[in-house]
Write a protein that holds these residues in place. Structure first.
Motif, mmCIF file in Angstrom:
data_model
loop_
_atom_site.group_PDB
_atom_site.id
_atom_site.type_symbol
_atom_site.label_atom_id
_atom_site.label_comp_id
_atom_site.label_asym_id
_atom_site.label_seq_id
_atom_site.Cartn_x
_atom_site.Cartn_y
_atom_site.Cartn_z
ATOM 1 N N ARG A 1 0.826 -1.217 0.000
ATOM 2 C CA ARG A 1 0.000 0.000 0.000
ATOM 3 C C ARG A 1 0.861 1.269 0.000
ATOM 4 O O ARG A 1 0.341 2.375 0.087
ATOM 5 C CB ARG A 1 -0.925 -0.019 1.213
ATOM 6 C CG ARG A 1 -1.933 -1.171 1.172
ATOM 7 C CD ARG A 1 -2.911 -1.135 2.348
ATOM 8 N NE ARG A 1 -3.674 0.101 2.363
ATOM 9 C CZ ARG A 1 -3.560 1.034 3.304
ATOM 10 N NH1 ARG A 1 -2.716 0.864 4.311
ATOM 11 N NH2 ARG A 1 -4.286 2.125 3.255
ATOM 12 N N ASP A 2 2.184 1.098 -0.080
ATOM 13 C CA ASP A 2 3.103 2.241 -0.094
ATOM 14 C C ASP A 2 3.177 2.803 -1.516
ATOM 15 O O ASP A 2 3.689 2.155 -2.431
ATOM 16 C CB ASP A 2 4.494 1.786 0.374
ATOM 17 C CG ASP A 2 5.477 2.952 0.521
ATOM 18 O OD1 ASP A 2 5.243 4.008 -0.086
ATOM 19 O OD2 ASP A 2 6.473 2.781 1.246
ATOM 20 N N ARG A 3 2.678 4.005 -1.699
ATOM 21 C CA ARG A 3 2.603 4.605 -3.040
ATOM 22 C C ARG A 3 3.990 4.731 -3.684
ATOM 23 O O ARG A 3 4.134 4.559 -4.895
ATOM 24 C CB ARG A 3 1.964 5.999 -2.939
ATOM 25 C CG ARG A 3 1.727 6.665 -4.304
ATOM 26 C CD ARG A 3 1.199 8.082 -4.110
ATOM 27 N NE ARG A 3 -0.078 8.081 -3.437
ATOM 28 C CZ ARG A 3 -1.241 7.972 -4.059
ATOM 29 N NH1 ARG A 3 -1.273 7.848 -5.383
ATOM 30 N NH2 ARG A 3 -2.379 8.003 -3.393
ATOM 31 N N SER A 4 5.021 5.012 -2.902
ATOM 32 C CA SER A 4 6.359 5.199 -3.470
ATOM 33 C C SER A 4 6.899 3.915 -4.082
ATOM 34 O O SER A 4 7.675 3.943 -5.045
ATOM 35 C CB SER A 4 7.328 5.702 -2.394
ATOM 36 O OG SER A 4 7.496 4.726 -1.378
ATOM 37 N N LEU A 5 6.496 2.769 -3.522
ATOM 38 C CA LEU A 5 6.960 1.499 -4.070
ATOM 39 C C LEU A 5 6.189 1.106 -5.324
ATOM 40 O O LEU A 5 6.670 0.331 -6.150
ATOM 41 C CB LEU A 5 6.835 0.388 -3.014
ATOM 42 C CG LEU A 5 7.746 0.539 -1.791
ATOM 43 C CD1 LEU A 5 7.473 -0.554 -0.778
ATOM 44 C CD2 LEU A 5 9.209 0.508 -2.210
ATOM 45 N N LEU A 6 4.981 1.618 -5.453
ATOM 46 C CA LEU A 6 4.170 1.311 -6.636
ATOM 47 C C LEU A 6 4.542 2.186 -7.819
ATOM 48 O O LEU A 6 4.175 1.894 -8.961
ATOM 49 C CB LEU A 6 2.683 1.494 -6.324
ATOM 50 C CG LEU A 6 2.097 0.549 -5.274
ATOM 51 C CD1 LEU A 6 0.642 0.907 -5.009
ATOM 52 C CD2 LEU A 6 2.206 -0.900 -5.738
ATOM 53 N N GLY B 1 -8.780 -2.654 2.069
ATOM 54 C CA GLY B 1 -9.812 -3.680 2.055
ATOM 55 C C GLY B 1 -9.628 -4.709 0.958
ATOM 56 O O GLY B 1 -10.126 -5.834 1.069
ATOM 57 N N GLU B 2 -8.929 -4.339 -0.087
ATOM 58 C CA GLU B 2 -8.705 -5.275 -1.192
ATOM 59 C C GLU B 2 -7.704 -6.357 -0.837
ATOM 60 O O GLU B 2 -7.635 -7.396 -1.490
ATOM 61 C CB GLU B 2 -8.190 -4.519 -2.423
ATOM 62 C CG GLU B 2 -9.196 -3.591 -3.073
ATOM 63 C CD GLU B 2 -8.613 -2.923 -4.303
ATOM 64 O OE1 GLU B 2 -8.746 -3.510 -5.397
ATOM 65 O OE2 GLU B 2 -8.015 -1.845 -4.181
ATOM 66 N N LEU B 3 -6.886 -6.121 0.178
ATOM 67 C CA LEU B 3 -5.756 -6.993 0.447
ATOM 68 C C LEU B 3 -5.926 -7.905 1.649
ATOM 69 O O LEU B 3 -5.278 -8.953 1.740
ATOM 70 C CB LEU B 3 -4.490 -6.141 0.670
ATOM 71 C CG LEU B 3 -4.074 -5.232 -0.485
ATOM 72 C CD1 LEU B 3 -2.912 -4.347 -0.064
ATOM 73 C CD2 LEU B 3 -3.696 -6.064 -1.703
ATOM 74 N N GLU B 4 -6.813 -7.516 2.585
ATOM 75 C CA GLU B 4 -6.837 -8.153 3.908
ATOM 76 C C GLU B 4 -6.994 -9.669 3.862
ATOM 77 O O GLU B 4 -6.244 -10.409 4.500
ATOM 78 C CB GLU B 4 -7.945 -7.539 4.765
ATOM 79 C CG GLU B 4 -7.539 -6.182 5.345
ATOM 80 C CD GLU B 4 -8.581 -5.655 6.315
ATOM 81 O OE1 GLU B 4 -9.675 -6.257 6.387
ATOM 82 O OE2 GLU B 4 -8.310 -4.653 6.982
#
Length: 639
Positions: free
Chosen positions: A31-36, A45-48
């Motif tokens: 969920r870290d924008r810098s890594l994406l 919620g998409e990942l849990e």
């Protein structure tokens, strides 16, 4: 992982192999924008509740297998799971070769101007290396010259070396070095050259690469790939599978011009020197293009080298080039008749860059409905005709005349500042400083977008280095304050004489050739007439002194060697390199166009060239050479 054969399989394997705690941490980093980077961000919620299999499927559906693998690699590096990073990189490498090939092919689609659409044949000959006995024993015109095969260029031949010989492609400005170098990369990417020989072929513009902030080898490869996540560690594991093409060694620092202001070598320049000296990646293959006047500085860096000289167009090719440049058949026929009727024009059109200048000038005159009565007697006359044709008009009153002179002075001062500081690329601020609007000067300047991180910067270059050299020569004679012109030109001419005398080059600089032509009475009179500028008696005296001094130095004039070699030797050889749809045509356009940082002026068609000519040494008409191709020595061509 050993059973994984694709990024998709490797991705599933990696995520399934993570322990529960590590898998949760992985989803947290996801969920870290810098890594994406620029990929869509995932909501918490998409990942849990996703399992490793479900997460792999989601990432592949969102990003594609290759991009998903890159995201996973970045996160694994942050988590310091280096063993998994290494394994995943290794699996992705085979696919990355195709990604890089696609990157190279895509550059073709972002070109400025259109291709000329013909088969442009370039003449290449192998010359003895400087260290060989025959090189020093005989004058150039008496040396044995052989045509060459591009396909055999990097073969070890009968005497294998510990490190592959460096191939030096030399030729004066405009002979086609850059065009051929870039086409070699493109033909490798399309599968018609060096298949099975190289995993990667990297084109490096020496003019552009020095703009990089960091100069390490890894940064160079990231830049070549257009991807800061490229698997460079995997690439470097087999350097013998890499080919680097360094285009424009003479533009790195202009080291042959000793009177000019030297800059400290950039870190990237030092990296390039380490490649040339074989201190880095000693088993990789290397091709360098350069103008002859930079050879004295290049030779000390070389170990084993093969030298190829590019001579430009064959006689038959000149006619074909005119047919491809002019879309109107009658215009093409009339233009070529004009050229054939003028020995100086016809001879100069052996040089592709000058051929383009001649075609552009003639077309410009035809489109303006002007009768073409000029008879250029040398290359400087040709460039003057072109410049006077495309400068702003001077027939609409005094203000327009001032604009014409202001643009001319601006181009001259920009060229001079660039050459004196070894600069060939200019930002918009540089143009404003010299009162120039790049968007309105498409006949003289071309633009490109250069990406630095997430920022895009626009740079301008002269259409060709020969234009920058021409305007630099004119800067000795064009100055806003005419009262200062005599004193200033005297200082500059003496400086240029000192530079030529100290450099000890076999070939004079192109700007010196232009200035030497202007020193002749007929050309100086033509100069005054075309640009409504009077050359003062004191400047005329300086030019006379300059002419006498240059004649005593006795170095070759640019382009003379190519023309002499063609006349004395090439007619005895099978014609050199056949390139399909090579573009020497730099179209005038005021339209804003987007360029990749490595964009190039080559368009190729794969049609049926190989099927038609099975005896050619390589596909796609890239090389049509004599069967006895001179010990595998190589050659190419430039812009």
């Amino acid at each position: 992982m050993a059973l994984a054969h694709s990024p998709r399989e490797a991705l599933l394997w990696v995520l399934s192999d993570l322990e529960e705690k590590s898998f949760k941490l992985f989803k947290f980093h996801l969920r870290d924008r810098s890594l994406l980077e620029r990929q869509p961000q995932l909501a918490r919620g998409e990942l849990e509740d996703l399992s490793p299999v479900d997460l792999a499927s989601l990432l592949i559906s969102l990003y594609g297998a290759q991009e998903a693998a890159k995201v996973v690699l970045r996160i694994l590096k942050v988590m310091n799971l280096l063993e998994l990073v290494d394994q995943l990189s290794h699996i992705c490498l085979n696919d990355y070769r195709e990604i890089y090939r696609e990157h190279v092919r895509g550059l073709e689609e972002r070109q400025e101007g259109g291709p000329c659409g013909s088969h442009s044949q370039l003449l290449l000959v192998a010359r003895p290396s400087p260290e060989s006995p025959e090189s020093s024993a005989l004058p150039v015109l008496e040396q044995e010259l052989d045509s060459v095969s591009l396909q055999a260029l990097f073969d070890p031949g009968e005497r294998p070396y510990q490190a592959p010989p460096t191939v030096i492609l030399q030729g004066s400005a405009g002979t086609g070095k850059t065009t051929l170098a870039r086409k070699m990369v493109l033909d490798w990417a399309t599968g018609t050259l060096y298949q099975g020989r190289f995993d990667y072929v990297f084109y490096v513009s020496c003019r552009e690469v020095v703009l990089l902030q960091e100069g390490r080898l890894r940064q160079l490869l990231f830049w070549c790939c257009g991807d800061d996540q490229a698997p460079v560690d995997e690439m470097l594991r087999e350097p013998e599978r890499l080919l680097f093409i360094l285009d424009g060694f003479d533009e790195l620092q202009r080291p042959f011009a000793k009177g000019l202001k030297r800059l400290s070598p950039s870190s990237m320049e030092e990296t390039l020197h380490s490649l040339i000296k074989r201190e880095a990646l000693s088993t990789s293959s290397l091709l360098i293009t350069t103008r002859p006047l930079a050879l004295p500085n290049l030779k000390p860096l070389l170990k084993q080298s093969h030298h190829i000289h590019i001579l430009g167009f064959s006689e038959d090719e000149r006619r074909r080039y005119f047919s491809s440049y002019f879309t109107d058949e009658e215009q093409a026929r009339n233009a070529f008749d004009i050229v054939q009727g003028n020995d100086a024009l016809y001879k100069s059109c052996q040089i592709p860059g000058i051929c383009w200048v001649v075609c552009s000038w003639l077309k410009g005159q035809m489109e303006k409905g002007r009768e073409i009565s000029e008879t250029p007697s040398n290359d400087t006359d040709i460039f003057m005709a072109y410049v006077s044709t495309f400068l702003p008009p001077s027939d609409n009153g005094g203000s327009s005349e001032l604009t014409r002179h202001r643009v001319l002075r601006g181009l001259c001062s920009l060229a001079a500042e660039g050459i004196q500081h070894q600069r060939f690329m200019f930002e918009e601020a540089d143009l404003r400083k010299h009162n120039l609007d790049g968007t309105r000067l498409g006949a003289f300047l071309s633009s490109m977008d250069y990406q630095e991180g997430f920022d895009i910067k626009k740079f301008y270059t002269f259409r060709h280095i020969s234009f920058q050299e021409f305007f630099y020569a004119m800067s000795y004679l064009v100055k806003e304050d005419q009262s200062q012109l005599g004193k200033e030109s005297h200082r500059k001419v003496n400086s240029l004489l000192d530079e030529e005398g100290q450099a000890g080059n076999e070939e004079m600089t192109l700007s010196t050739r232009f200035l030497l032509d202007i020193s002749r009475k007929e050309t100086s009179s033509n100069f005054e007439l075309k640009f409504s500028l009077k050359i003062s008696p004191s400047v005329q005296q300086d030019l006379k002194h300059f002419k006498e001094k240059m004649e005593s130095i006795k170095c070759n004039r640019a382009w003379d060697l190519e023309l002499s070699l063609y006349k004395s030797k090439i007619k005895n050889l099978v014609k050199g390199v056949q390139m399909s749809d090579v573009s020497f045509k730099m179209e005038h356009s005021n339209k804003k166009k987007s360029h990749g940082k490595n964009s190039f002026s080559v368009k190729t068609s794969l049609s049926n060239g190989w099927k038609e000519k099975q005896k050619r040494p390589c596909d796609n008409n890239i090389a049509k050479a004599q069967e006895k191709s001179s010990n595998g020595k190589g050659r190419e061509a430039e812009e």
